[in-house]
Design an enzyme around this catalytic site. Structure first.
Site, mmCIF file in Angstrom:
data_model
loop_
_atom_site.group_PDB
_atom_site.id
_atom_site.type_symbol
_atom_site.label_atom_id
_atom_site.label_comp_id
_atom_site.label_asym_id
_atom_site.label_seq_id
_atom_site.Cartn_x
_atom_site.Cartn_y
_atom_site.Cartn_z
ATOM 1 N N LYS A 1 1.117 -1.134 -0.088
ATOM 2 C CA LYS A 1 -0.029 -0.023 -0.065
ATOM 3 C C LYS A 1 0.650 0.705 -0.014
ATOM 4 C CE LYS A 1 -4.174 -1.785 1.589
ATOM 5 N NZ LYS A 1 -3.981 -3.564 1.347
HETATM 6 C C1 LIG Z 1 -4.443 -4.876 0.889
HETATM 7 C C2 LIG Z 1 -3.953 -6.043 1.498
HETATM 8 C C3 LIG Z 1 -3.456 -6.887 0.303
HETATM 9 C C4 LIG Z 1 -5.408 -6.344 -1.023
HETATM 10 O O1 LIG Z 1 -5.035 -5.750 -1.760
HETATM 11 P P1 LIG Z 1 -6.668 -4.481 -2.451
HETATM 12 O O2 LIG Z 1 -5.801 -4.352 -3.712
HETATM 13 O O3 LIG Z 1 -7.302 -4.696 -1.452
HETATM 14 O O4 LIG Z 1 -7.079 -6.229 -3.200
HETATM 15 C C5 LIG Z 1 -3.555 -8.095 -0.023
HETATM 16 N N1 LIG Z 1 -1.872 -7.986 0.555
HETATM 17 C C6 LIG Z 1 -2.106 -7.118 1.454
HETATM 18 C C7 LIG Z 1 -0.371 -7.207 2.784
HETATM 19 C C8 LIG Z 1 -2.534 -5.760 1.747
HETATM 20 O O5 LIG Z 1 -1.854 -4.873 2.831
#
Ligand SMILES: *Cc1c(COP(=O)(O)O)cnc(C)c1O
Length: 475
Positions: free
Chosen positions: A120
């Site tokens: 993120k």
């Molecule tokens: C947010 C997150 C996801 C999922 O990603 P999306 O964009 O919501 O599909 C997967 N793995 C981790 C570690 C995350 O923080």
């Protein structure tokens, strides 16, 4: 470049106009009116660019209302090796998203070397700099209100800390995040970051945010904003690393690459879809879910049946514990031929807690044309994959990436490189890794002892009045 809503009833707007908002006024999500396209010659020119120049080549085609020199400066400030500093010892941090070869035609794309050890950061860091730029230009401020169970909140806080014109009010369930995640967030001492520990569970936090946002007068008066996963600025930033990963494992554009993406809200893999629509030679986009398999069910049956929070399992890949994939509407819009009226009809049922079946309506047959396929993983698979990966390759992966790798291995084709997106580093999920391997994962040295730093947070009752009162006193 204008952006339109998936529900077809909102005016077309420019990038900066949709950056600070969430949903379009008609309840839809924004997408480009028309995807820019990279030709074979364009791809050849982009091959070999460093991350920053590649990001500029792509983002400048999607963002045309920020002068090029300013956009370049924002990108250059965001994607620096010092920020993405948690690369593994054999990786070059200058790559920003380095690849890690496990064996022939099997790679990890490391997206989690940023400040909070999850992918993120890739988008949120850019968003922080874009927010500051646009707010300053317009002489505006914003108060970001969010709820988090861990990854999103910490990424948002590390992206927005110290940014002019931005305050962050982040609700989290009191004493329910891991010690590491709590320390990451609560040790921030910046004046513009407010950590609020709510006496309740994550859903209570989310309900408080919703209640505040539904109070239109309060929202307008206190300039309440959000940075949730439907934000177009986040999706756009994520498109870049699909190109970077593709170029890293191919040497000419006739080659294709498949990507497997650990998925929850469909934000990450939606960016892969957009990269493919822009001309990146992607073979398959494999959606990997955990026990919360709403998306796997769709890609197997054509039925999209979101579930309520009461039917959401708490798993050892907690950032994917999502039963309503908020970005999925963006893909469905393309799947039904960019027909806003059709999307409105489908979501009129979803928004009332219902479902839809695209098989019965003749659209499901088109899914393979978009490269999509899927699989799911569970706790036993996850633990086994973490152990196997350590034993075979000497690499420790986190639980979400393990879900991805488990599913990727079921979808490999001979001669097509398969890339699994590494969405978090194992240090972030110590308990689960210890369960799998019998010992804790290595933690970057600079984060040792983070749990002992002084913490700055406010404990609050599960009350909408309490959060409104807190915001009123602190803006
Ligand atoms: C947010 C997150 C996801 C999922 O990603 P999306 O964009 O919501 O599909 C997967 N793995 C981790 C570690 C995350 O923080």
């Amino acid at each position: 470049m204008k952006y339109v809503s998936t529900r077809g009833q909102s005016p077309a707007l420019s990038f900066c106009d949709i950056l600070l908002g969430g949903l379009a006024p008609d309840g839809g999500l924004y997408l480009p009116e028309k995807y820019p396209h990279f030709s074979d010659a364009d791809l050849t020119q982009m091959r070999g660019l460093n991350y920053r120049d590649l990001a500029f080549a792509i983002l400048s085609r999607l963002i045309d209302d920020i002068p090029a020199t300013d956009l370049k400066a924002i990108i250059d400030k965001t994607y620096r090796a010092e920020v993405y500093c948690y690369a593994r010892p054999n990786q070059n941090p200058e790559d920003i998203t380095p690849t890690l070869k496990l064996e022939d035609n099997l790679y990890l794309l490391s997206l989690s070397n940023g400040p909070t050890l999850a992918f993120k950061d890739m988008a949120m860091q850019l968003l922080g700099n874009l927010f500051e730029y646009v707010l300053q230009k317009r002489g505006e401020t914003t108060n970001i209100l969010g709820a988090t169970s861990g990854d999103t909140g910490s990424a948002a806080e590390y992206a927005m800390r110290g940014k002019h014109g931005v305050r962050v009010f982040m609700l989290s369930p009191h004493q329910k995040m891991s010690r590491f995640q709590t320390a990451q967030m609560f040790s921030l001492q910046d004046d513009n970051i407010f950590n609020i520990a709510v006496k309740g569970v994550f859903d209570d936090c989310q309900d408080m945010v919703k209640a505040v946002s539904n109070d239109a007068a309060f929202k307008a008066k206190y300039k309440i904003g959000a940075v949730n996963s439907i934000n177009w600025g986040r999706i756009v930033a994520q498109v870049v690393y699909y190109f970077k990963g593709y170029f890293a494992v191919t040497d000419h554009n006739a080659q294709k690459v498949s990507f497997t993406v650990p998925s929850g809200n469909f934000g990450n893999v939606c960016a892969g879809h957009i990269a493919r629509m822009m001309g990146l030679p992607v073979d398959k986009l494999v959606v990997a879910t955990n026990e919360n398999d709403v998306l796997d069910e769709f890609f197997k049956t054509g039925v999209y049946r979101p579930r309520g929070s009461a039917q959401t399992y708490h798993t050892s890949s907690p950032s994917m514990d999502i039963s309503k994939a908020s970005n999925f509407e963006r893909f469905v819009y393309d799947l039904v031929g960019q027909d806003g009226a059709k999307v409105r009809e489908l979501w009129s049922s979803v928004d009332k807690g219902g479902s839809f079946d695209l098989n019965a309506q003749g659209y499901f047959d088109k899914v393979p044309q978009f490269g999509f396929t899927s699989g799911s993983s569970n706790h036993t698979n996850r633990m086994a994959t973490i152990r196997d990966t350590k034993a075979r390759y000497g690499v420790v992966i986190d639980t979400h990436t393990a879900d991805g790798l488990k599913v990727a291995l079921e979808h490999r084709d001979a001669n097509v490189p398969m890339m699994v997106l590494e969405t978090a580093l194992p240090a972030k999920f110590e308990d689960a890794i210890t369960e799998a391997l019998g010992h804790a994962p290595e933690r970057p040295a600079s984060l040792n002892g983070i749990e002992n730093l002084p913490q700055r947070f406010t404990v609050m009752d599960n009350s909408v009045e309490a959060i409104k009162d807190f915001i009123t006193k602190n803006v």
